[in-house]
Motif scaffolding. Structure first.
Motif, mmCIF file in Angstrom:
data_model
loop_
_atom_site.group_PDB
_atom_site.id
_atom_site.type_symbol
_atom_site.label_atom_id
_atom_site.label_comp_id
_atom_site.label_asym_id
_atom_site.label_seq_id
_atom_site.Cartn_x
_atom_site.Cartn_y
_atom_site.Cartn_z
ATOM 1 N N ALA A 69 110.189 -4.973 -40.064
ATOM 2 C CA ALA A 69 111.041 -3.936 -39.481
ATOM 3 C C ALA A 69 111.839 -3.248 -40.577
ATOM 4 N N GLY A 70 112.151 -1.976 -40.345
ATOM 5 C CA GLY A 70 112.944 -1.225 -41.304
ATOM 6 C C GLY A 70 114.417 -1.296 -40.961
ATOM 7 N N MET A 71 115.035 -0.131 -40.839
ATOM 8 C CA MET A 71 116.475 -0.081 -40.566
ATOM 9 C C MET A 71 116.801 -0.833 -39.272
ATOM 10 N N ASN A 72 117.847 -1.663 -39.341
ATOM 11 C CA ASN A 72 118.133 -2.576 -38.230
ATOM 12 C C ASN A 72 119.574 -2.438 -37.748
ATOM 13 N N GLY A 73 120.222 -1.323 -38.043
ATOM 14 C CA GLY A 73 121.600 -1.110 -37.592
ATOM 15 C C GLY A 73 122.337 -0.229 -38.576
ATOM 16 N N MET A 96 111.742 1.671 -37.918
ATOM 17 C CA MET A 96 113.167 1.519 -37.591
ATOM 18 C C MET A 96 113.314 0.702 -36.306
ATOM 19 N N ARG A 97 114.331 -0.145 -36.280
ATOM 20 C CA ARG A 97 114.502 -1.010 -35.117
ATOM 21 C C ARG A 97 115.827 -0.766 -34.384
ATOM 22 N N ARG A 98 116.852 -0.334 -35.109
ATOM 23 C CA ARG A 98 118.173 -0.175 -34.505
ATOM 24 C C ARG A 98 118.984 0.759 -35.392
ATOM 25 N N GLY A 99 120.056 1.332 -34.875
ATOM 26 C CA GLY A 99 120.931 2.153 -35.699
ATOM 27 C C GLY A 99 120.664 3.641 -35.527
ATOM 28 N N VAL A 100 121.377 4.418 -36.327
ATOM 29 C CA VAL A 100 121.289 5.877 -36.241
ATOM 30 C C VAL A 100 121.055 6.441 -37.637
ATOM 31 N N ALA A 101 120.064 7.309 -37.758
ATOM 32 C CA ALA A 101 119.819 8.014 -39.019
ATOM 33 C C ALA A 101 119.840 9.507 -38.733
ATOM 34 N N VAL A 102 120.491 10.260 -39.612
ATOM 35 C CA VAL A 102 120.566 11.708 -39.423
ATOM 36 C C VAL A 102 120.145 12.389 -40.726
ATOM 37 N N VAL A 103 119.220 13.330 -40.628
ATOM 38 C CA VAL A 103 118.765 14.090 -41.794
ATOM 39 C C VAL A 103 119.030 15.566 -41.501
ATOM 40 N N LEU A 104 119.699 16.254 -42.421
ATOM 41 C CA LEU A 104 120.190 17.591 -42.082
ATOM 42 C C LEU A 104 119.342 18.755 -42.608
ATOM 43 N N LYS A 105 118.407 18.487 -43.521
ATOM 44 C CA LYS A 105 117.592 19.614 -43.996
ATOM 45 C C LYS A 105 116.112 19.312 -43.909
ATOM 46 N N GLY A 106 115.733 18.587 -42.886
ATOM 47 C CA GLY A 106 114.320 18.390 -42.622
ATOM 48 C C GLY A 106 113.734 17.143 -43.254
ATOM 49 N N CYS A 107 112.609 16.709 -42.686
ATOM 50 C CA CYS A 107 111.905 15.498 -43.125
ATOM 51 C C CYS A 107 110.480 15.847 -43.501
ATOM 52 N N GLY A 108 109.864 14.976 -44.251
ATOM 53 C CA GLY A 108 108.448 15.108 -44.545
ATOM 54 C C GLY A 108 107.599 14.619 -43.370
ATOM 55 N N ASP A 109 106.333 14.327 -43.670
ATOM 56 C CA ASP A 109 105.417 13.862 -42.622
ATOM 57 C C ASP A 109 105.800 12.452 -42.152
ATOM 58 N N TYR A 110 105.295 12.125 -40.969
ATOM 59 C CA TYR A 110 105.433 10.767 -40.403
ATOM 60 C C TYR A 110 106.900 10.336 -40.240
ATOM 61 N N ARG A 170 105.999 4.500 -36.516
ATOM 62 C CA ARG A 170 106.014 3.072 -36.152
ATOM 63 C C ARG A 170 107.401 2.597 -35.732
ATOM 64 N N MET A 171 108.239 3.504 -35.221
ATOM 65 C CA MET A 171 109.585 3.097 -34.779
ATOM 66 C C MET A 171 109.483 2.026 -33.704
ATOM 67 N N ILE A 172 110.370 1.065 -33.793
ATOM 68 C CA ILE A 172 110.443 0.005 -32.783
ATOM 69 C C ILE A 172 111.557 0.352 -31.792
ATOM 70 N N ALA A 173 112.642 0.909 -32.305
ATOM 71 C CA ALA A 173 113.742 1.432 -31.476
ATOM 72 C C ALA A 173 114.706 2.134 -32.421
ATOM 73 N N GLY A 174 115.861 2.552 -31.903
ATOM 74 C CA GLY A 174 116.839 3.242 -32.753
ATOM 75 C C GLY A 174 116.770 4.747 -32.556
ATOM 76 N N THR A 175 117.541 5.457 -33.371
ATOM 77 C CA THR A 175 117.667 6.910 -33.208
ATOM 78 C C THR A 175 117.566 7.608 -34.557
ATOM 79 N N LEU A 176 116.664 8.554 -34.657
ATOM 80 C CA LEU A 176 116.540 9.402 -35.846
ATOM 81 C C LEU A 176 116.779 10.845 -35.415
ATOM 82 N N ALA A 177 117.808 11.471 -35.961
ATOM 83 C CA ALA A 177 118.092 12.873 -35.642
ATOM 84 C C ALA A 177 117.775 13.718 -36.865
#
Lengths: 302, 269
Positions: B140-144, B161-175, B179-186
């Protein structure tokens, strides 16, 4: 009994006797004011007295969109019960049957306490496997898919053991109409006090009770000492000019909230004066032996 | 007390592993002890005193003056206190952190916030690939906790990612969110192809309709959402976003139906 007089209104030298209770507070929101209130009114219906309803519940304050977690209109609701188990049961049933079902509703915790009561943590099973758990900002939410979208509900809310139930004022007037005017003035003032609710219809009780009765199994029966039609036949508390008595019952998050609410109620009724409203203010007690909290009216004068 | 400051003397001649330089790791150490800590990862084995000038004494507030992409594992394992890098950092910044705050004022390399469990990692510049993601062999990756990238993130942001919050403000690359298990990516600014690829659960929140999704994502309606309002207000109140991300009734793609299928990509319509 000694009497004080404020603006022509007689204040009995007596006290209200109240009890320790368990309580919680939640915020319920809706897509607009009408439907936020509808969810709350439905949830707090049939919640006037722990004697027959399992809990006592009402709106504490109405909240503007800027005051709620989701930026929609809402209400802070308080629920009181005599035990943690009963409070959990009442909270869960009322949320499940009245708030989950109400269009566009959402539900949030609004009390911190050592003991936590389940909200979304219990209702999530309605999602049948499609429910979604979200944790952020130190809070845990459940999102349950429903027919108009999603029901958002915080997982738990806190419970306080410092709550007080049974603060009260008895408003004695010359006529039924004047008693009602006085009661409405008291309710209007107490509604502005944070952390205090009045669980009875419109905040007012006309059937105040005494403990027990002549019939077997009756936990409470009519407060004959304050019933005007029995003035001549029982040991009455009513003078010759009193023809109607209404009671305001107050539950508070803390003892201070109950005291503040009673004080606000007394101020409103005395400001009205005996010509428009109540001629006398009294309070209900059981001789001081049953309840831990005593609120002496003379300490709460405006 | 003044913050404990490590001023970089020159671009290091080898990659440095800065994971010993956390409040917990340095507690009770004298300056001489600190200067003797080995950071180098080659046979040269640079020590703290070889690469940095050390000043200040408050180990709960650590500052690296001057950055380099050879400074790996900044704040790794942090449990409390704060670490600030005035400049760039290398790989695995904030890896396995559990609490406290890491602020990096430049860019970071791959695996920033890898497997973090708590605390707040804020990167003012860009992040490399595998933001929050696991190293090879980890399940698992990020866990909180929370990671904020004010710039752009590379590919595989929040992988597993398994848990927690990640926020990226100027865009992401591919993928992004693969394989997220849970959590929030904005993500503000769009994602590359295959966002949410093989995600089981979890939420990917976007400011625009995603392009190039795996065909195993399906369109799932756009009712009014109290959740969108709550997370929008949360991200704005934390000072991460200036305006709401999702709006009142975000669109939704459900997936990835090639696996568990209860994940979601919510986007502003």
């Amino acid at each position: 009994m000694q009497h004080l007089t404020v603006n022509g209104v007689t204040i009995d030298d007596t006290f209200a006797e109240a009890f320790g209770m368990r309580a919680t507070a939640i915020i319920i929101t809706g897509p607009n004011r009408k439907w936020a209130r509808q969810a709350v009114v439905t949830m707090t219906g049939f919640a006037t007295s722990v004697i027959g309803c399992g809990c006592e519940a009402a709106i504490d304050v109405e909240l503007s969109p800027s005051q709620t977690p989701d930026g929609r209109p809402g209400c802070r609701v308080m629920i009181f019960a005599v035990s943690t188990d009963e409070l959990q049961k009442q909270l869960q049933n009322r949320l499940g049957q009245c708030v989950l079902t109400s269009p566009g509703s959402a539900c949030f915790a609004d009390l911190k306490g050592e003991t936590e009561l389940k909200m979304g943590a219990a209702l999530r099973y309605f999602g049948d496997g499609w429910q979604v758990s979200k944790k952020f900002g130190g809070r845990h939410y459940w999102r349950v898919p429903v027919m108009d979208g999603e029901f958002l509900c915080e997982a738990t809310t806190g419970m306080t053991k410092a709550a007080v139930g049974g603060g009260n004022l008895l408003l004695l007037a010359q006529t039924s109409a004047k008693a009602l005017v006085a009661a409405e003035a008291a309710v209007g003032a107490i509604e502005k006090v944070p952390g205090a609710i009045m669980p009875f219809p419109g905040g007012v009780v006309r059937s105040g009770s005494k403990v027990g009765g002549k019939y077997k199994g009756m936990m409470a029966s009519t407060n004959d000492a304050f019933a005007p039609t029995l003035r001549g036949v029982v040991k009455s508390e009513l003078g010759p000019d009193i023809n109607a008595v209404l009671e305001i019952v107050i539950d508070g998050e803390t003892s201070d909230a109950v005291a503040a609410a009673m004080k606000a109620g007394i101020a409103a009724v005395t400001e009205l004066g005996p010509e428009k409203g109540a001629a006398r203010i009294s309070a209900g007690n059981y001789g001081g032996k049953l309840g831990k909290f005593h609120y002496h009216l003379k300490d709460l004068l405006p | 007390m003044k913050a404990l400051a490590f001023t970089l003397l020159a671009e290091p001649s080898e990659r440095l592993d800065l994971s010993p330089l956390t409040p917990e790791g340095l507690a009770g150490m004298t300056r001489r002890d600190i200067e003797a800590i080995r950071l180098g990862t080659s046979k040269r084995g640079l020590k703290v005193g070889d690469a940095f000038r050390v000043s200040g004494e408050n180990v709960n507030t650590i500052v690296f003056e001057g950055g380099s992409n050879r400074l790996d594992c900044v704040g790794a394992g942090l449990s409390a206190g704060s670490v600030r890098v005035v400049g760039d950092a290398g790989a695995q910044a904030g890896r396995k952190m559990r609490g406290g705050v890491i602020a990096i004022e430049g860019n970071v390399g791959p695996h920033a916030g890898s497997c973090m469990r708590g605390g707040r990692l804020e990167i003012a510049g860009n992040a490399g690939d595998h933001l929050g993601g696991p190293l090879a062999g980890e399940l698992a990756g990020m866990n909180g906790g929370m990671v904020i990238v004010r710039g752009r993130a590379g590919a595989f942001a929040c992988d597993r990612m398994r848990r927690g919050v990640a926020v990226v403000l100027k865009g992401c690359g591919d993928y992004a969110g693969a394989r997220m298990i849970a959590g929030t990516l904005a993500v503000v600014g769009g994602t590359g192809r295959f966002a949410g690829y093989l995600m089981r659960r979890g939420s990917i929140l976007l400011d625009r309709q995603p392009q190039g999704l795996s065909p195993s994502f399906v369109e799932c309606g756009a009712p009014d959402s109290a959740f969108a309002a709550v997370i929008d207000r949360y991200l704005v109140s934390e000072g991460i976003l200036k305006r709401p991300l999702l709006g009142q009734a975000p669109g939704k793609f459900g997936g990835d139906n090639a696996v568990f299928g209860t994940g979601e990509i919510l986007y502003r319509r």
